[in-house]
Write a protein that holds these residues in place. Structure first.
Motif, PDB file in Angstrom:
ATOM      1  N   LEU A 289      68.380  35.043  55.907  1.00 33.56           N
ATOM      2  CA  LEU A 289      68.589  35.156  54.467  1.00 33.56           C
ATOM      3  C   LEU A 289      68.780  36.628  54.127  1.00 33.56           C
ATOM      4  O   LEU A 289      68.261  37.508  54.815  1.00 33.56           O
TER       5      LEU A 289
ATOM      6  N   THR B 279      67.888  44.601  45.956  1.00 29.36           N
ATOM      7  CA  THR B 279      66.834  45.034  45.044  1.00 29.36           C
ATOM      8  C   THR B 279      66.998  44.400  43.668  1.00 29.36           C
ATOM      9  O   THR B 279      66.020  43.962  43.053  1.00 29.36           O
TER      10      THR B 279
ATOM     11  N   SER C 169      73.197  46.852  42.276  1.00 24.55           N
ATOM     12  CA  SER C 169      72.344  45.826  42.891  1.00 24.55           C
ATOM     13  C   SER C 169      71.512  46.384  44.041  1.00 24.55           C
ATOM     14  O   SER C 169      70.439  45.873  44.354  1.00 24.55           O
TER      15      SER C 169
ATOM     16  N   GLN D 288      65.786  30.729  39.515  1.00 28.79           N
ATOM     17  CA  GLN D 288      65.829  29.568  40.410  1.00 28.79           C
ATOM     18  C   GLN D 288      66.347  28.343  39.666  1.00 28.79           C
ATOM     19  O   GLN D 288      65.899  28.015  38.573  1.00 28.79           O
TER      20      GLN D 288
ATOM     21  N   SER E 123      68.970  35.760  39.668  1.00 31.90           N
ATOM     22  CA  SER E 123      67.628  35.677  40.250  1.00 31.90           C
ATOM     23  C   SER E 123      66.839  34.472  39.741  1.00 31.90           C
ATOM     24  O   SER E 123      65.737  34.216  40.216  1.00 31.90           O
TER      25      SER E 123
ATOM     26  N   THR F 226      68.943  39.634  50.836  1.00 29.28           N
ATOM     27  CA  THR F 226      68.494  39.934  49.482  1.00 29.28           C
ATOM     28  C   THR F 226      68.915  41.347  49.117  1.00 29.28           C
ATOM     29  O   THR F 226      69.341  42.120  49.979  1.00 29.28           O
TER      30      THR F 226
ATOM     31  N   ASN G  52      63.286  33.573  46.862  1.00 28.73           N
ATOM     32  CA  ASN G  52      64.301  34.626  46.916  1.00 28.73           C
ATOM     33  C   ASN G  52      65.186  34.495  48.142  1.00 28.73           C
ATOM     34  O   ASN G  52      64.765  33.987  49.180  1.00 28.73           O
ATOM     35  N   GLY G  53      66.410  35.018  48.004  1.00 28.10           N
ATOM     36  CA  GLY G  53      67.293  35.085  49.160  1.00 28.10           C
ATOM     37  C   GLY G  53      68.633  34.409  48.941  1.00 28.10           C
ATOM     38  O   GLY G  53      68.817  33.623  48.006  1.00 28.10           O
ATOM     39  N   PHE G  54      69.559  34.721  49.830  1.00 23.20           N
ATOM     40  CA  PHE G  54      70.910  34.168  49.803  1.00 23.20           C
ATOM     41  C   PHE G  54      71.323  33.835  51.230  1.00 23.20           C
ATOM     42  O   PHE G  54      70.929  34.518  52.180  1.00 23.20           O
TER      43      PHE G  54
ATOM     44  N   LEU H   6      61.110  36.809  51.273  1.00 25.44           N
ATOM     45  CA  LEU H   6      62.191  35.824  51.237  1.00 25.44           C
ATOM     46  C   LEU H   6      61.623  34.416  51.121  1.00 25.44           C
ATOM     47  O   LEU H   6      60.517  34.134  51.587  1.00 25.44           O
TER      48      LEU H   6
ATOM     49  N   ARG I  63      74.183  31.039  47.133  1.00 23.48           N
ATOM     50  CA  ARG I  63      73.099  30.055  47.062  1.00 23.48           C
ATOM     51  C   ARG I  63      73.661  28.634  47.165  1.00 23.48           C
ATOM     52  O   ARG I  63      72.897  27.666  47.118  1.00 23.48           O
TER      53      ARG I  63
ATOM     54  N   PRO J 297      69.177  41.428  42.208  1.00 19.82           N
ATOM     55  CA  PRO J 297      70.169  40.356  42.366  1.00 19.82           C
ATOM     56  C   PRO J 297      71.040  40.139  41.136  1.00 19.82           C
ATOM     57  O   PRO J 297      72.214  39.768  41.263  1.00 19.82           O
TER      58      PRO J 297
END
Length: 405
Positions: free
Chosen positions: A318, A322, A341, A57, A55, A320, A74-76, A354, A90, A324
């Motif tokens: 994207l 709860t 996860s 950055q 999580s 996500t 946030n996001g993948f 996101l 990512r 990561p």
């Protein structure tokens, strides 16, 4: 010693992947291992647990490729392998392979929702509707016109035109307040010129009529060889100049050898000013090769054709979860959801917490080299100290054995 060796292993992985796009730092945490001895002390040990800073950055660096993608927040990205297994990642270093698909350095293919049938509906907890984005399939494709917008200001002081002379009557004596032409496309991608006439029929009442330019008379204009493609009557609120709530807000016309084109008229007005074209747009395009692509921060992928058309073709979602940091890592900087996860949730960039998609950029590894070197020194020192305990225990065992002699 085994616990410290595991810690050195995560340090080695982190240092090896310092330059890996989208890599997330691994770390080793320890917990005591206590053995039950019925009240007397029995030495236990230590357990090692691997954690991932998924999580966290990483820094974003900018590139010159529009298909390099990073996520700020946030996001993948959702990607798939050749067998169709879907992963989260990512690592957005996407390039076009020999088949036109966008793949990253690990060979995973980028997934997106097609826009051929309009704005997609997201399946929040599943992958239904997603497809591998293939740029080569976008070239030489004719898209017929189906939707558009036509917003105008109609002069409130215009003269009223008799019914017999309205454009919809298609007579040689036809009169109109204004005329605007629009380009639409049929099923083969051929241009179809549409003449859109506006004529005042009564106070606060206007007629909008659409004709096919190819059916115009030899001198141009009326009478057309065929009747109007569509006609609608708009009524305006005299107090505000905007469309009356009971008035139609669109007009639909069947394009010859094409689809039904629906033009939105909802933002048209009737004010004490000249006729002004406020906005006009018609979708569709003629067949042309793709020159380049653009990707917006909310995930829309646009194909830029050689003829200058800019057409949205896909929207990149994207995903996500709860937690990561509890995702299960997979080779190629990819992740799979686990019970710890939580389930995968899918949405679009900038919504539901996101982050934003950054085109022409890559997220770098979040490894801090100074911290890793410090951890390596600590682990080496602790490993050496534990080896001394092991060696001392071996010496004591030798003494114990020698007592029998």
């Amino acid at each position: 010693m085994a616990a410290q060796a595991a810690r050195l292993g995560t340090v080695a992985d982190n240092i090896a992947n310092m330059s890996t796009t989208g890599y997330k730092r691994a770390s080793t945490e320890f917990s005591t291992l206590v053995l039950d001895a019925g009240g007397s002390y029995v030495s236990g040990g230590v357990e090692s647990h691997t954690r991932y800073a998924i999580s966290s950055q990483g820094p974003i660096s900018y590139t010159t490729s529009t298909t390099d993608l990073a996520i700020r927040g946030n996001g993948f990205f959702l990607v798939s392998d050749t067998s169709g297994q879907v992963y989260m990642t990512r690592a957005g270093s996407f390039v076009m392979d020999g088949d036109g698909r966008l793949v990253n350095a690990a060979g995973y293919q980028l997934l997106g929702y097609p826009l051929a049938n309009g704005e997609p509906t997201v399946v929040a907890n599943g992958y239904t509707g997603l497809e591998v984005i293939n740029i080569s399939e976008l070239g030489m494709r004719a898209v017929p016109s189906t939707t558009g917008r036509f917003y105008v200001n109609l002069p409130s002081e215009a003269e009223i035109i008799p019914a017999a002379n309205l454009p919809s009557a298609n007579a040689a004596s036809a009169q109109f307040t204004s005329k605007t032409s629009l380009v639409a496309y049929d099923n083969l991608g051929r241009e179809v010129l549409l003449d859109v006439y506006s004529a005042k029929t009564a106070d606060n009442t206007w007629e909008i009529t659409i004709f096919d330019r190819s059916a115009a008379s030899a001198g141009g204009g009326f009478p057309y060889g065929s009747g109007p493609l569509a006609t609608v009557t708009l009524t305006f609120d005299p107090a505000t100049g905007s469309l009356d709530p009971a008035s139609p807000t669109s007009i639909s016309a069947a394009i010859p050898n094409g689809s039904v084109l629906t033009l939105d008229l909802s933002k048209s007005s009737q004010l004490a000013a000249d006729y002004v074209l406020l906005d006009a747009f018609v979708n569709g395009n003629a067949p042309s090769a793709v020159d380049s692509i653009e990707i917006s921060d909310d995930g829309y992928l646009y194909a830029i054709y050689e003829n200058g058309m800019r057409v949205p073709t896909h929207r990149i979602p994207l995903a996500t979860v709860t937690s990561p940091d509890n995702l299960r890592p997979h080779s190629g900087n990819a992740y799979l959801a686990t019970q710890d996860s939580g389930d995968v949730r899918i949405g679009f960039a900038g919504t539901g917490g996101l982050g934003a998609i950054v085109s022409g950029a890559l997220e770098q590894s979040n490894v801090d080299l100074a911290s890793e070197l410090t951890t390596m020194i600590e682990s080496q020192r602790n490993y050496t100290a534990n080896s001394k305990v092991f060696q001392t225990g071996a010496d004591l065992f030798d003494v114990l054995v020698n007592l029998k002699r």
